[in-house]
Design an enzyme around this catalytic site. Structure first.
Site, PDB file in Angstrom:
ATOM      1  N   ASP A  62     -32.066   6.090  35.415  1.00  0.00           N
ATOM      2  CA  ASP A  62     -32.602   5.377  36.575  1.00  0.00           C
ATOM      3  C   ASP A  62     -31.641   5.397  37.751  1.00  0.00           C
ATOM      4  O   ASP A  62     -32.063   5.470  38.908  1.00  0.00           O
ATOM      5  CB  ASP A  62     -32.931   3.936  36.193  1.00  0.00           C
ATOM      6  CG  ASP A  62     -34.179   3.834  35.321  1.00  0.00           C
ATOM      7  OD1 ASP A  62     -34.887   4.850  35.180  1.00  0.00           O
ATOM      8  OD2 ASP A  62     -34.439   2.746  34.784  1.00  0.00           O
ATOM      9  N   GLY A  63     -30.330   5.318  37.480  1.00  0.00           N
ATOM     10  CA  GLY A  63     -29.358   5.337  38.572  1.00  0.00           C
ATOM     11  C   GLY A  63     -29.430   6.617  39.379  1.00  0.00           C
ATOM     12  O   GLY A  63     -29.347   6.596  40.612  1.00  0.00           O
ATOM     13  N   GLU A 131     -33.901  -3.147  43.993  1.00  0.00           N
ATOM     14  CA  GLU A 131     -33.579  -4.496  44.440  1.00  0.00           C
ATOM     15  C   GLU A 131     -32.426  -4.512  45.429  1.00  0.00           C
ATOM     16  O   GLU A 131     -31.636  -3.572  45.523  1.00  0.00           O
ATOM     17  CB  GLU A 131     -33.238  -5.415  43.260  1.00  0.00           C
ATOM     18  CG  GLU A 131     -31.864  -5.237  42.654  1.00  0.00           C
ATOM     19  CD  GLU A 131     -31.755  -4.124  41.653  1.00  0.00           C
ATOM     20  OE1 GLU A 131     -30.888  -3.246  41.885  1.00  0.00           O
ATOM     21  OE2 GLU A 131     -32.493  -4.104  40.665  1.00  0.00           O
ATOM     22  N   ARG A 158     -28.365 -23.569  46.193  1.00  0.00           N
ATOM     23  CA  ARG A 158     -27.082 -22.978  45.830  1.00  0.00           C
ATOM     24  C   ARG A 158     -27.236 -22.211  44.521  1.00  0.00           C
ATOM     25  O   ARG A 158     -27.918 -22.657  43.605  1.00  0.00           O
ATOM     26  CB  ARG A 158     -26.010 -24.052  45.686  1.00  0.00           C
ATOM     27  CG  ARG A 158     -25.553 -24.645  47.016  1.00  0.00           C
ATOM     28  CD  ARG A 158     -24.371 -25.569  46.810  1.00  0.00           C
ATOM     29  NE  ARG A 158     -24.778 -26.800  46.118  1.00  0.00           N
ATOM     30  CZ  ARG A 158     -23.924 -27.649  45.558  1.00  0.00           C
ATOM     31  NH1 ARG A 158     -22.620 -27.375  45.557  1.00  0.00           N
ATOM     32  NH2 ARG A 158     -24.368 -28.747  44.974  1.00  0.00           N
ATOM     33  N   ASP A 160     -25.262 -18.623  42.106  1.00  0.00           N
ATOM     34  CA  ASP A 160     -24.228 -17.586  42.043  1.00  0.00           C
ATOM     35  C   ASP A 160     -24.620 -16.359  42.850  1.00  0.00           C
ATOM     36  O   ASP A 160     -23.762 -15.581  43.269  1.00  0.00           O
ATOM     37  CB  ASP A 160     -23.991 -17.161  40.596  1.00  0.00           C
ATOM     38  CG  ASP A 160     -23.221 -18.202  39.803  1.00  0.00           C
ATOM     39  OD1 ASP A 160     -22.882 -19.256  40.373  1.00  0.00           O
ATOM     40  OD2 ASP A 160     -22.950 -17.959  38.613  1.00  0.00           O
ATOM     41  N   THR A 171     -38.293  -4.692  36.303  1.00  0.00           N
ATOM     42  CA  THR A 171     -37.853  -4.405  34.935  1.00  0.00           C
ATOM     43  C   THR A 171     -36.358  -4.118  34.873  1.00  0.00           C
ATOM     44  O   THR A 171     -35.851  -3.712  33.826  1.00  0.00           O
ATOM     45  CB  THR A 171     -38.620  -3.196  34.364  1.00  0.00           C
ATOM     46  OG1 THR A 171     -38.500  -2.086  35.258  1.00  0.00           O
ATOM     47  CG2 THR A 171     -40.088  -3.531  34.173  1.00  0.00           C
ATOM     48  N   ALA A 172     -35.647  -4.339  35.981  1.00  0.00           N
ATOM     49  CA  ALA A 172     -34.211  -4.068  36.023  1.00  0.00           C
ATOM     50  C   ALA A 172     -33.430  -5.387  36.016  1.00  0.00           C
ATOM     51  O   ALA A 172     -33.656  -6.247  35.171  1.00  0.00           O
ATOM     52  CB  ALA A 172     -33.896  -3.214  37.251  1.00  0.00           C
ATOM     53  N   ALA A 174     -33.580  -8.006  37.817  1.00  0.00           N
ATOM     54  CA  ALA A 174     -34.412  -9.209  37.961  1.00  0.00           C
ATOM     55  C   ALA A 174     -34.933  -9.686  36.612  1.00  0.00           C
ATOM     56  O   ALA A 174     -35.000 -10.895  36.355  1.00  0.00           O
ATOM     57  CB  ALA A 174     -35.577  -8.928  38.914  1.00  0.00           C
ATOM     58  N   ALA A 195     -28.337 -17.926  38.292  1.00  0.00           N
ATOM     59  CA  ALA A 195     -27.685 -19.171  37.864  1.00  0.00           C
ATOM     60  C   ALA A 195     -27.752 -20.241  38.951  1.00  0.00           C
ATOM     61  O   ALA A 195     -26.729 -20.709  39.444  1.00  0.00           O
ATOM     62  CB  ALA A 195     -26.230 -18.899  37.480  1.00  0.00           C
TER      63      ALA A 195
END
Length: 269
Positions: A62-63, A131, A158, A160, A171-172, A174, A195
């Site tokens: 995929d990359g 993304e 707020r 991270d 599907t990555a 996220a 988070a």
């Protein structure tokens, strides 16, 4: 047909496979060239925008496919042959190569995949197929986000970090962060906090006709990462604007059912 083969740089198995593919394509009367994709650093466009190939075949994971879409001056049809670990974007396995090549004389159905156009303080800085990720430069530090949708305040929280994903990217990263799997035919922005400080800050799916802007209200050093490939430093009070790109990525539809493919790929994780 003029075909560009893009393969993952420095992998002997991939290079050997790409030469076998090139010989097979020549046997079927196609013209080819090979581009060895280096995933590191800057690189020129894959081809001239005035003389694009008819098809790009990407051999890798995929990359490699994501970087290929970023380095194309105009979007042309892509098909991925999976030489990665999972390959959500690659519809063909190496053993299916001969069958695929034999069908290249037939009309190829296309699937347009929505991309996100990104601006920082009004300046265009890139386009994402999977993304855009906003995170701190320093681990264990939180950012404060102010979200506007169509100019109206939608949320302040707020966390991270924040993932803004396309349906393709659902599907990555996220998905790993707790976001839902979204049918790629649904056009929208999937916004997934990383988070979050408050449990009430949940993922949102926003219609792609809307414009989303994200303002950093914290003073922590931060960066924007596009498709895991490009990193951009963000200053305090930077505003990242997101909209649907007028130029979608074009993939050959290999006839696989999306949900069957996802189920099969996830079983191998």
């Amino acid at each position: 047909m003029n075909i560009l083969i893009v393969n993952r740089y420095g992998d002997p198995d991939v290079e050997e496979f790409s030469y076998e593919l090139e010989k097979l394509l020549h046997h079927h009367g196609h013209h080819t060239s090979i581009y060895k994709e280096n995933l590191l650093g800057e690189a020129p466009p894959l081809f001239s925008g005035e003389h694009p190939p008819d098809l790009v075949i990407v051999i890798g994971g995929d990359g490699t496919i994501l970087l290929t879409t970023q380095r194309m001056p105009v979007q042309v049809p892509i098909i991925g042959i999976n030489y990665g670990e999972v390959g959500f974007l690659a519809d063909i396995e190496p053993e299916e190569m001969s069958t695929f090549v034999s069908h290249l004389t037939e009309p190829l159905p296309l699937e347009a995949r929505m991309r996100i156009e990104l601006r920082i303080n009004g300046q265009h800085i890139g386009t994402a197929l999977n993304e855009a990720l906003i995170v701190t430069d320093r681990p264990a530090k939180m950012l404060k986000f102010l979200i506007h949708i169509n100019g109206n305040v939608a949320e302040r929280f707020r966390a991270d970090g924040l993932i803004i994903s396309t349906p393709t990217g659902s599907t990555a990263y996220a998905m790993s962060a707790g976001g839902p799997i979204v049918d790629p035919r649904v056009e929208g922005f999937l916004m997934v906090p990383l988070a979050p400080f408050m449990l009430s800050n949940r993922p949102h799916l926003i219609d792609s006709s809307r414009t989303v802007s994200i303002t950093l209200e914290a003073t922590k050093p931060a960066k924007l990462v596009i498709d895991g490939q490009t990193e951009i430093h963000l200053e305090t009070s930077s505003t990242i604007e997101l909209s649907k790109s007028p130029s979608p990525a074009l993939f050959i539809d290999a006839g696989q059912n999306f949900f069957e493919k996802i189920n099969r790929k996830l079983r191998h994780l």
